[in-house]
Motif scaffolding. Structure first.
Motif, PDB file in Angstrom:
ATOM      1  N   ALA A 190       0.835  -1.209   0.000  1.00 35.20           N
ATOM      2  CA  ALA A 190       0.000   0.000   0.000  1.00 35.20           C
ATOM      3  C   ALA A 190       0.867   1.255   0.000  1.00 35.20           C
ATOM      4  CB  ALA A 190      -0.940  -0.003   1.203  1.00 35.20           C
ATOM      5  N   PRO A 191       1.582   1.507  -1.102  1.00 42.01           N
ATOM      6  CA  PRO A 191       2.420   2.714  -1.151  1.00 42.01           C
ATOM      7  C   PRO A 191       1.598   3.996  -1.045  1.00 42.01           C
ATOM      8  CG  PRO A 191       2.250   1.691  -3.317  1.00 42.01           C
ATOM      9  CD  PRO A 191       1.672   0.715  -2.336  1.00 42.01           C
ATOM     10  N   CYS A 192       0.365   3.944  -1.519  1.00 40.43           N
ATOM     11  CA  CYS A 192      -0.584   5.051  -1.370  1.00 40.43           C
ATOM     12  C   CYS A 192       0.037   6.384  -1.819  1.00 40.43           C
ATOM     13  CB  CYS A 192      -1.062   5.137   0.081  1.00 40.43           C
ATOM     14  SG  CYS A 192      -2.776   5.650   0.267  1.00 40.43           S
ATOM     15  N   ASP A 193       0.582   6.380  -3.011  1.00 39.54           N
ATOM     16  CA  ASP A 193       1.243   7.569  -3.545  1.00 39.54           C
ATOM     17  C   ASP A 193       0.263   8.577  -4.143  1.00 39.54           C
ATOM     18  OD1 ASP A 193       3.870   6.679  -2.994  1.00 39.54           O
ATOM     19  OD2 ASP A 193       3.834   5.417  -4.785  1.00 39.54           O
ATOM     20  N   TYR A 194      -0.941   8.145  -4.476  1.00 37.17           N
ATOM     21  CA  TYR A 194      -1.801   8.961  -5.322  1.00 37.17           C
ATOM     22  C   TYR A 194      -3.080   9.408  -4.615  1.00 37.17           C
ATOM     23  CZ  TYR A 194       1.120   6.800  -8.936  1.00 37.17           C
ATOM     24  OH  TYR A 194       2.169   6.354  -9.689  1.00 37.17           O
ATOM     25  N   LEU A 195      -3.659  10.472  -5.155  1.00 37.80           N
ATOM     26  CA  LEU A 195      -4.946  10.986  -4.697  1.00 37.80           C
ATOM     27  C   LEU A 195      -5.844  11.199  -5.908  1.00 37.80           C
ATOM     28  CD1 LEU A 195      -3.822  13.663  -2.067  1.00 37.80           C
ATOM     29  CD2 LEU A 195      -5.003  11.501  -1.584  1.00 37.80           C
ATOM     30  N   SER A 196      -6.913  10.418  -5.987  1.00 34.77           N
ATOM     31  CA  SER A 196      -7.893  10.565  -7.051  1.00 34.77           C
ATOM     32  C   SER A 196      -9.030  11.436  -6.506  1.00 34.77           C
ATOM     33  CB  SER A 196      -8.424   9.183  -7.470  1.00 34.77           C
ATOM     34  OG  SER A 196      -9.481   9.317  -8.401  1.00 34.77           O
ATOM     35  N   MET A 197      -9.013  12.696  -6.882  1.00 33.61           N
ATOM     36  CA  MET A 197     -10.028  13.629  -6.387  1.00 33.61           C
ATOM     37  C   MET A 197     -10.095  14.833  -7.320  1.00 33.61           C
ATOM     38  SD  MET A 197      -8.053  15.016  -2.959  1.00 33.61           S
ATOM     39  CE  MET A 197      -6.683  16.213  -3.044  1.00 33.61           C
ATOM     40  N   GLY A 198     -11.305  15.355  -7.473  1.00 34.87           N
ATOM     41  CA  GLY A 198     -11.510  16.482  -8.379  1.00 34.87           C
ATOM     42  C   GLY A 198     -12.155  16.048  -9.668  1.00 34.87           C
ATOM     43  N   MET A 199     -13.229  16.766 -10.030  1.00 39.72           N
ATOM     44  CA  MET A 199     -13.934  16.508 -11.272  1.00 39.72           C
ATOM     45  C   MET A 199     -14.095  17.823 -12.028  1.00 39.72           C
ATOM     46  SD  MET A 199     -16.624  13.493 -10.130  1.00 39.72           S
ATOM     47  CE  MET A 199     -17.533  14.484  -8.950  1.00 39.72           C
ATOM     48  N   SER A 200     -14.953  17.846 -13.035  1.00 37.86           N
ATOM     49  CA  SER A 200     -15.034  19.018 -13.909  1.00 37.86           C
ATOM     50  C   SER A 200     -15.270  20.312 -13.145  1.00 37.86           C
ATOM     51  CB  SER A 200     -16.153  18.820 -14.936  1.00 37.86           C
ATOM     52  OG  SER A 200     -15.804  17.838 -15.894  1.00 37.86           O
ATOM     53  N   ASN A 201     -16.054  20.263 -12.080  1.00 38.46           N
ATOM     54  CA  ASN A 201     -16.433  21.484 -11.376  1.00 38.46           C
ATOM     55  C   ASN A 201     -15.445  21.921 -10.309  1.00 38.46           C
ATOM     56  OD1 ASN A 201     -17.448  19.075  -9.988  1.00 38.46           O
ATOM     57  ND2 ASN A 201     -18.205  20.510  -8.461  1.00 38.46           N
ATOM     58  N   ASP A 202     -14.504  21.035  -9.922  1.00 39.99           N
ATOM     59  CA  ASP A 202     -13.660  21.402  -8.778  1.00 39.99           C
ATOM     60  C   ASP A 202     -12.203  20.949  -8.908  1.00 39.99           C
ATOM     61  OD1 ASP A 202     -13.886  18.650  -8.345  1.00 39.99           O
ATOM     62  OD2 ASP A 202     -15.281  18.849  -6.674  1.00 39.99           O
ATOM     63  N   TYR A 203     -11.788  20.535 -10.115  1.00 35.94           N
ATOM     64  CA  TYR A 203     -10.456  19.950 -10.239  1.00 35.94           C
ATOM     65  C   TYR A 203      -9.330  20.924  -9.942  1.00 35.94           C
ATOM     66  CZ  TYR A 203     -10.051  22.039 -14.937  1.00 35.94           C
ATOM     67  OH  TYR A 203      -9.977  22.919 -16.000  1.00 35.94           O
ATOM     68  N   GLN A 204      -9.548  22.222 -10.185  1.00 36.89           N
ATOM     69  CA  GLN A 204      -8.483  23.186  -9.922  1.00 36.89           C
ATOM     70  C   GLN A 204      -8.192  23.285  -8.427  1.00 36.89           C
ATOM     71  OE1 GLN A 204     -10.719  25.822 -12.907  1.00 36.89           O
ATOM     72  NE2 GLN A 204      -8.775  26.889 -12.683  1.00 36.89           N
ATOM     73  N   ILE A 205      -9.237  23.243  -7.621  1.00 38.02           N
ATOM     74  CA  ILE A 205      -9.059  23.236  -6.166  1.00 38.02           C
ATOM     75  C   ILE A 205      -8.380  21.942  -5.736  1.00 38.02           C
ATOM     76  CG2 ILE A 205     -10.255  23.301  -3.939  1.00 38.02           C
ATOM     77  CD1 ILE A 205     -12.501  24.869  -5.364  1.00 38.02           C
TER      78      ILE A 205
END
Length: 226
Positions: A190-205
């Motif tokens: 479980a290196p857990c290097d990544y964060l999958s979060m943000g969609m069309s309306n909020d990806y910049q944040i």
């Protein structure tokens, strides 16, 4: 609009967000969510330079995979029923919705190689959303040691669909802090290097708060074919 034009604007927005917080834009992976568009539109996205495609239903995934195959890196981003794992496991590269032991058990049973999985976390606590609570995540991931074909590469969350930047930023920040906590355990599986979060309306944040994988549908390929 053409996907290439949409992609150029998204990439510019990512550059600005990265510049705001001192990140490199090369750290950001754009996943083109193609669930509402045709195979031709998905192919247009690939031609424009999108390498990652995301689907949230087994039928849509298989239909597009049959036409596109390994020309794309495939992300299954929707809730996944355990009984359907066997249908997609040979072709999927990432699963973004690992949220229960029964699903991990089925992935481990059906896969012939370690599958990169994001553990889905319901940071906002909304009843309408799938995912583990923040408190459940560490013990859940610790148990993944029992499933050698499950590799926890990161955490995923879906924020509420609203315009309150402070709330959105807070949710994304909480996921990043939880990711850091898991990383500190130094679990090989479980290196857990990544964060999958943000969609069309909020990806910049989301990018400003540490996202590595953003799931873009309507802003990239449109909500439907034009």
């Amino acid at each position: 609009m053409k996907v290439a034009d949409n992609l150029a604007q998204i990439q510019e927005n990512i550059r600005q967000s990265c510049s705001n917080v001192g990140r490199s834009e090369t750290d950001i992976n754009i996943i083109g969510v193609t669930k509402y568009v045709t195979i031709n539109r998905a192919k247009e996205a690939l031609g424009a330079g999108v390498k990652n495609l995301g689907e949230n239903r087994m039928e849509g995934f298989l239909k597009k995979y049959d036409e596109i195959g390994n020309d794309a890196t495939w992300h299954f981003i929707g809730s996944l029923q355990s009984r359907k794992v066997k249908e997609i496991i040979a072709n999927v590269d990432y699963i973004h919705s690992l949220d229960r032991k029964s699903l991990a058990k089925e992935i481990n049973k059906r896969a012939d190689r370690p599958i990169s999985c994001f553990v889905q976390v319901n940071v906002s606590g909304e009843e309408s959303k799938h995912g583990l609570s923040k408190e459940e995540v560490p013990s859940f991931i610790e148990k993944m040691a029992n499933y050698p074909n499950v590799k926890v590469v990161g955490l995923m969350t879906m924020a509420p669909f609203l315009d309150d930047e402070a709330i959105l930023r807070g949710i994304f920040r909480e996921l990043r802090q939880l990711r850091d906590q898991i990383q500190a355990e130094n679990w090989d599986y479980a290196p857990c290097d990544y964060l999958s979060m943000g969609m069309s309306n909020d990806y910049q944040i989301a990018v400003e708060e540490g996202a590595t994988h953003i799931r873009i549908g309507s802003e990239l390929v449109g909500p439907y074919d034009e």
